[in-house]
Design a protein around this motif. Structure first.
Motif, short mmCIF file in Angstrom:
data_model
loop_
_atom_site.label_atom_id
_atom_site.label_comp_id
_atom_site.label_asym_id
_atom_site.label_seq_id
_atom_site.Cartn_x
_atom_site.Cartn_y
_atom_site.Cartn_z
N THR A 279 -16.22 -35.27 -49.70
CA THR A 279 -16.22 -36.42 -48.80
C THR A 279 -16.21 -35.97 -47.34
O THR A 279 -16.97 -36.49 -46.51
CB THR A 279 -14.99 -37.31 -49.06
OG1 THR A 279 -15.04 -37.79 -50.41
CG2 THR A 279 -14.95 -38.50 -48.11
N TRP B 233 -10.37 -39.08 -50.68
CA TRP B 233 -10.56 -37.97 -49.75
C TRP B 233 -10.70 -36.67 -50.53
O TRP B 233 -9.89 -36.37 -51.40
CB TRP B 233 -9.39 -37.89 -48.79
CG TRP B 233 -9.50 -36.81 -47.76
CD1 TRP B 233 -8.76 -35.68 -47.68
CD2 TRP B 233 -10.43 -36.76 -46.67
NE1 TRP B 233 -9.16 -34.92 -46.60
CE2 TRP B 233 -10.18 -35.56 -45.96
CE3 TRP B 233 -11.44 -37.60 -46.23
CZ2 TRP B 233 -10.91 -35.18 -44.83
CZ3 TRP B 233 -12.17 -37.24 -45.11
CH2 TRP B 233 -11.90 -36.05 -44.42
N SER B 234 -11.74 -35.92 -50.23
CA SER B 234 -11.98 -34.65 -50.92
C SER B 234 -12.80 -33.76 -50.00
O SER B 234 -13.28 -34.20 -48.95
CB SER B 234 -12.73 -34.87 -52.23
OG SER B 234 -14.05 -35.32 -51.97
N ARG C 18 -19.66 -34.50 -46.33
CA ARG C 18 -20.66 -35.55 -46.13
C ARG C 18 -20.41 -36.28 -44.81
O ARG C 18 -21.34 -36.55 -44.05
CB ARG C 18 -20.63 -36.53 -47.31
CG ARG C 18 -21.63 -37.67 -47.22
CD ARG C 18 -23.04 -37.18 -47.15
NE ARG C 18 -24.00 -38.27 -47.24
CZ ARG C 18 -25.17 -38.28 -46.62
NH1 ARG C 18 -25.52 -37.25 -45.85
NH2 ARG C 18 -26.00 -39.29 -46.76
N ALA C 19 -19.15 -36.58 -44.54
CA ALA C 19 -18.82 -37.29 -43.30
C ALA C 19 -19.19 -36.45 -42.08
O ALA C 19 -19.73 -36.97 -41.10
CB ALA C 19 -17.34 -37.64 -43.28
N SER D 194 -15.02 -41.04 -39.06
CA SER D 194 -14.71 -39.65 -39.36
C SER D 194 -14.33 -38.88 -38.10
O SER D 194 -13.34 -38.15 -38.07
CB SER D 194 -15.90 -38.98 -40.05
OG SER D 194 -15.67 -37.61 -40.27
N LEU E 69 -20.24 -41.88 -49.17
CA LEU E 69 -19.42 -40.67 -49.14
C LEU E 69 -19.05 -40.14 -50.52
O LEU E 69 -18.91 -38.93 -50.71
CB LEU E 69 -18.13 -40.95 -48.35
CG LEU E 69 -18.33 -41.16 -46.85
CD1 LEU E 69 -17.04 -41.64 -46.21
CD2 LEU E 69 -18.81 -39.88 -46.18
N VAL E 70 -18.86 -41.03 -51.47
CA VAL E 70 -18.41 -40.61 -52.80
C VAL E 70 -19.56 -40.58 -53.81
O VAL E 70 -19.68 -39.64 -54.60
CB VAL E 70 -17.29 -41.53 -53.31
CG1 VAL E 70 -16.84 -41.14 -54.72
CG2 VAL E 70 -16.09 -41.49 -52.36
N ARG F 131 -17.92 -46.06 -49.03
CA ARG F 131 -17.57 -45.28 -50.22
C ARG F 131 -18.81 -44.90 -51.02
O ARG F 131 -18.91 -43.78 -51.54
CB ARG F 131 -16.60 -46.07 -51.11
CG ARG F 131 -16.09 -45.28 -52.31
CD ARG F 131 -15.05 -46.06 -53.09
NE ARG F 131 -15.58 -47.30 -53.63
CZ ARG F 131 -15.16 -48.51 -53.28
NH1 ARG F 131 -14.19 -48.65 -52.37
NH2 ARG F 131 -15.69 -49.59 -53.81
N ILE G 103 -11.30 -44.91 -50.15
CA ILE G 103 -12.38 -43.93 -50.16
C ILE G 103 -11.74 -42.58 -50.46
O ILE G 103 -11.19 -41.94 -49.56
CB ILE G 103 -13.13 -43.88 -48.81
CG1 ILE G 103 -13.69 -45.26 -48.45
CG2 ILE G 103 -14.26 -42.85 -48.87
CD1 ILE G 103 -14.33 -45.33 -47.07
N ASP H 202 -7.84 -43.08 -47.78
CA ASP H 202 -7.92 -42.36 -49.06
C ASP H 202 -7.79 -43.27 -50.27
O ASP H 202 -8.46 -43.06 -51.28
CB ASP H 202 -6.83 -41.28 -49.10
CG ASP H 202 -6.84 -40.52 -50.42
OD1 ASP H 202 -7.87 -39.91 -50.73
OD2 ASP H 202 -5.81 -40.55 -51.12
#
Length: 231
Positions: free
Chosen positions: A189, A185-186, A192-193, A171, A153-154, A150, A183, A180
């Motif tokens: 995100t 989910w957007s 980045r993944a 991923s 990613l965040v 997290r 971590i 979600d």
């Protein structure tokens, strides 16, 4: 939560083990992506071999990318069968995943249970039929791994090589949105993944660069495998 706080525990573990642990869903006692789990765990093994300098990739032109054994045979019995398979001759990544993945789930799960990261709990369905359920262990290691993912990613933290590989493989398996609640989910995100799937992270040492390249190759194979399996 810092990377340093999880390194002492992770020094004794494999990326393959981390994958299964992170994919475990404590609320339901299930493992995300069971239908393609064998591909994911096999991809983890190839990443572990690359991290140890025991697997490498080569461009075979019209034959695509091939994987071959390197270095000495691994002592870890979880990694040795795959190393033996690719030591016979260079292999295509999809073939390696399909040949070596189906036998991995139980031994990886046994390691997590032995270490206390997961537990098997005896239950009775409808009060009559005995069954076994997976529950989170008391080691706290899954929570630390998810927190490290997290942060990358965040929060935009720079990942270590092992966390970058872990994020990339989760991923590529298609299971990251399942996390979600832990971590968020957007679009950011996901972006980045995807960059980590492509191997877009800093890798100073030569061994780290090999791991980054191997991760990108097996992540792409995972995506293809998931599409085929879900048709």
């Amino acid at each position: 939560m810092t990377e340093d706080s999880i390194r002492p525990q992770r020094a004794r573990t494999l990326t393959t083990e981390d994958l299964l642990l992170v994919l475990f869903q404590p609320d339901s006692g299930t493992i995300a992506g069971e239908n393609t789990l064998f591909y994911v765990l096999a991809a983890g093994v190839l990443t572990d071999l690359a991290q140890r300098g025991q697997a490498a990739i080569e461009d075979a032109g019209i034959h695509g990318t091939l994987i071959h054994a390197a270095g000495e045979p691994p002592e870890d019995e979880l990694l040795r069968p795959t190393w033996d398979y690719i030591s016979q001759k260079p292999r295509g990544v999809q073939g390696v995943l399909a040949a070596n993945g189906p036998t991995l789930r139980r031994p990886v799960l046994d390691r997590l249970i032995e270490r206390g990261d997961l537990r098997e709990q005896k239950r009775r369905m409808l009060g009559l039929f005995p069954s076994t359920a997976l529950v989170d262990g008391d080691s706290g290691r899954r929570a630390k791994l998810v927190a490290a993912m997290r942060a990358v990613l965040v929060d935009g933290a720079r990942p270590s090589d092992d966390i970058a590989a872990l994020v990339a493989l989760v991923s590529a398996s298609g299971s990251l949105p399942v996390l979600d609640r832990e971590i968020p989910w957007s679009a950011a995100t996901a972006t980045r993944a995807k960059s980590l799937e492509r191997g877009d992270w800093a890798a100073g040492a030569a061994a780290a660069a090999v791991t980054r390249t191997m991760t990108a190759v097996v992540a792409n194979a995972l995506i293809v495998g998931a599409v085929v399996a879900n048709r």
